[in-house]
Design a protein around this motif. Sequence first.
Motif, short mmCIF file in Angstrom:
data_model
loop_
_atom_site.label_atom_id
_atom_site.label_comp_id
_atom_site.label_asym_id
_atom_site.label_seq_id
_atom_site.Cartn_x
_atom_site.Cartn_y
_atom_site.Cartn_z
N GLY A 1 0.84 -1.19 0.00
CA GLY A 1 0.00 0.00 0.00
C GLY A 1 0.87 1.23 0.00
O GLY A 1 2.01 1.20 0.47
N SER A 2 0.32 2.34 -0.50
CA SER A 2 1.15 3.52 -0.72
C SER A 2 0.36 4.80 -0.52
O SER A 2 -0.88 4.81 -0.52
CB SER A 2 1.74 3.48 -2.14
OG SER A 2 2.33 4.71 -2.51
N GLU A 3 1.10 5.90 -0.43
CA GLU A 3 0.48 7.22 -0.42
C GLU A 3 -0.17 7.56 -1.75
O GLU A 3 -0.95 8.51 -1.83
CB GLU A 3 1.52 8.29 -0.06
CG GLU A 3 1.89 8.32 1.41
CD GLU A 3 2.78 9.49 1.78
OE1 GLU A 3 3.32 10.13 0.85
OE2 GLU A 3 2.92 9.77 2.97
N ASP A 4 0.15 6.80 -2.81
CA ASP A 4 -0.47 7.06 -4.10
C ASP A 4 -1.91 6.55 -4.19
O ASP A 4 -2.57 6.69 -5.22
CB ASP A 4 0.38 6.50 -5.26
CG ASP A 4 0.50 4.97 -5.24
OD1 ASP A 4 -0.26 4.30 -4.50
OD2 ASP A 4 1.38 4.46 -5.94
N GLY A 5 -2.39 5.93 -3.10
CA GLY A 5 -3.78 5.49 -3.05
C GLY A 5 -4.04 4.12 -3.64
O GLY A 5 -5.18 3.67 -3.65
N THR A 6 -3.00 3.45 -4.13
CA THR A 6 -3.19 2.13 -4.73
C THR A 6 -2.71 1.02 -3.81
O THR A 6 -1.89 1.23 -2.93
CB THR A 6 -2.44 2.00 -6.07
OG1 THR A 6 -1.02 1.97 -5.82
CG2 THR A 6 -2.77 3.14 -7.00
N GLY B 1 -11.50 13.38 -2.40
CA GLY B 1 -11.70 14.51 -3.28
C GLY B 1 -11.00 14.24 -4.61
O GLY B 1 -11.28 13.25 -5.27
N ASP B 2 -10.07 15.11 -4.96
CA ASP B 2 -9.33 14.95 -6.21
C ASP B 2 -7.91 14.45 -6.01
O ASP B 2 -7.15 14.37 -6.97
CB ASP B 2 -9.28 16.30 -6.96
CG ASP B 2 -10.66 16.77 -7.39
OD1 ASP B 2 -11.51 15.90 -7.69
OD2 ASP B 2 -10.90 17.99 -7.43
N VAL B 3 -7.55 14.12 -4.77
CA VAL B 3 -6.18 13.69 -4.50
C VAL B 3 -6.19 12.25 -4.01
O VAL B 3 -7.19 11.77 -3.47
CB VAL B 3 -5.50 14.62 -3.46
CG1 VAL B 3 -5.44 16.04 -3.97
CG2 VAL B 3 -6.24 14.56 -2.13
N PRO B 4 -5.07 11.54 -4.19
CA PRO B 4 -5.02 10.15 -3.72
C PRO B 4 -5.24 10.06 -2.21
O PRO B 4 -4.73 10.87 -1.44
CB PRO B 4 -3.61 9.70 -4.10
CG PRO B 4 -3.20 10.60 -5.22
CD PRO B 4 -3.85 11.92 -4.92
N ALA B 5 -6.01 9.06 -1.80
CA ALA B 5 -6.23 8.78 -0.38
C ALA B 5 -5.14 7.82 0.08
O ALA B 5 -5.02 6.71 -0.43
CB ALA B 5 -7.61 8.18 -0.15
N ARG B 6 -4.35 8.23 1.04
CA ARG B 6 -3.25 7.42 1.55
C ARG B 6 -3.76 6.08 2.06
O ARG B 6 -4.71 6.01 2.86
CB ARG B 6 -2.54 8.17 2.68
CG ARG B 6 -1.44 7.39 3.39
CD ARG B 6 -0.97 8.18 4.60
NE ARG B 6 -0.02 7.41 5.39
CZ ARG B 6 1.28 7.67 5.47
NH1 ARG B 6 1.77 8.69 4.79
NH2 ARG B 6 2.08 6.94 6.22
N THR B 7 -3.14 5.00 1.60
CA THR B 7 -3.43 3.68 2.14
C THR B 7 -2.81 3.58 3.52
O THR B 7 -1.60 3.64 3.68
CB THR B 7 -2.85 2.58 1.23
OG1 THR B 7 -3.32 2.77 -0.11
CG2 THR B 7 -3.27 1.20 1.72
N ARG B 8 -3.64 3.43 4.54
CA ARG B 8 -3.16 3.47 5.92
C ARG B 8 -2.66 2.12 6.43
O ARG B 8 -1.67 2.04 7.13
CB ARG B 8 -4.27 3.98 6.84
CG ARG B 8 -4.62 5.45 6.67
CD ARG B 8 -3.49 6.31 7.17
NE ARG B 8 -3.80 7.74 7.07
CZ ARG B 8 -2.94 8.70 7.40
NH1 ARG B 8 -1.74 8.37 7.85
NH2 ARG B 8 -3.27 9.96 7.28
N ALA B 9 -3.39 1.07 6.09
CA ALA B 9 -3.03 -0.27 6.58
C ALA B 9 -3.64 -1.31 5.65
O ALA B 9 -4.70 -1.07 5.06
CB ALA B 9 -3.53 -0.48 8.01
N ILE B 10 -2.96 -2.44 5.51
CA ILE B 10 -3.50 -3.54 4.71
C ILE B 10 -3.29 -4.85 5.46
O ILE B 10 -2.36 -4.98 6.26
CB ILE B 10 -2.84 -3.64 3.31
CG1 ILE B 10 -1.32 -3.89 3.43
CG2 ILE B 10 -3.13 -2.42 2.48
CD1 ILE B 10 -0.63 -4.14 2.10
#
Length: 371
Positions: A207-212, A233-242
């Motif tokens: 997981g990444s700050e790029d939202g993927t 919104g219009d920016v990537p949502a940070r992946t916090r945990a997987i």
Amino acid sequence: MASAHKTRPIRIQDYKQAHVGGVNCLKIGRKSGRVLATGGEDKRVNIYNLGRPNVLMSLPGHTTAIKCVVFDNAEEFVVAGSFGGSLKLWDLEEKKIVRTLPAHNTVCTCVDFHPFGEFLVSGSVDTQVKVWDVRMKRVAQTYKGHARTIEAARFSPDGRWLATGDEAGIIKLWDVTAGKLLQDFKLHQGAITALDFHPGEFLMASGSEDGTCKFWDLETFHLLSSTEPSLFGDVPARTRAITFSPEGNALLSAYNESLKVFGWEPACAYDHAVVQWGKVADMNVLSDQLVVCCFEEGYPDVDVWVLGLQKLRPFSDPDVMHSPPKESRFELKANTTAKSFVKMGADAEDPPPPEDMQPQLTFTPVIVNPP
């Protein structure tokens, strides 16, 4: 994707003033899923029984604020890395420090225990990754090659491989028994925030700050699939945990305001739930529930949420929820036995093998430099 109103999380605990001055990190115990370690600006590690309001024990010893913390697999020890760079290991039964390791010259950003044996890994702002022999109180291996801060480190289920991810979005996979770099993965467009190995297949998720979330085939070392970026919104949502589900049939991925359930062949979003739970720091599947722990940077409180998985796909299929875990393909071949790391159920009572039958790992001291 299924509608988000089908399941609602419940906040079961709000630890007010978990630390003086703010919480910096936390980790759920993987064995039971019922204990929590937190680290704070007050230089202490606090241990909680989830669902109970009071701190079980508070562990002093560090001279700078705590940056990262993790239990060993048996939940008998806890190790914490500090802003000063040192590691301290506590025996939880004795409630005392049993090891102090001068790990790094600057902030120790992440730490993970080896699945068995007395080893752990630490990563730092200094870009170095170190594997520690806790019993011998020395560095077993030092890995160099990252150019930015190490943000995540995770051992494979058999303990032979180690994945590390950095602030630049690069993941490195190391063979810790041979002491060498196996592969670089460079397709993320933001810092790595989380890594997990599939419980049975040669598969790793990141997981990444790029939202993927990306899925990596560890037989070919190629990208298997990638999710579309999650957006705030219009920016990537940070992946916090997987975390992979124990059955290995889905990946759970947490964001500030949602939980998503993914598959990977091909990448697909099975389901999602909208949750305003803030900064997710760790989560763990316990039976048919997801336990999620959160805190906000600079604040002293910790929230614990429980989300039922029964109404989320693919867990809404009863055959999925109660099927046994897949046989693990991560396997350690030892001189006397082969150990599979398929997770056992909560009621499993099989005794451990005799000490002379337990698999052993020997890490040859080595410093691995970039080519």
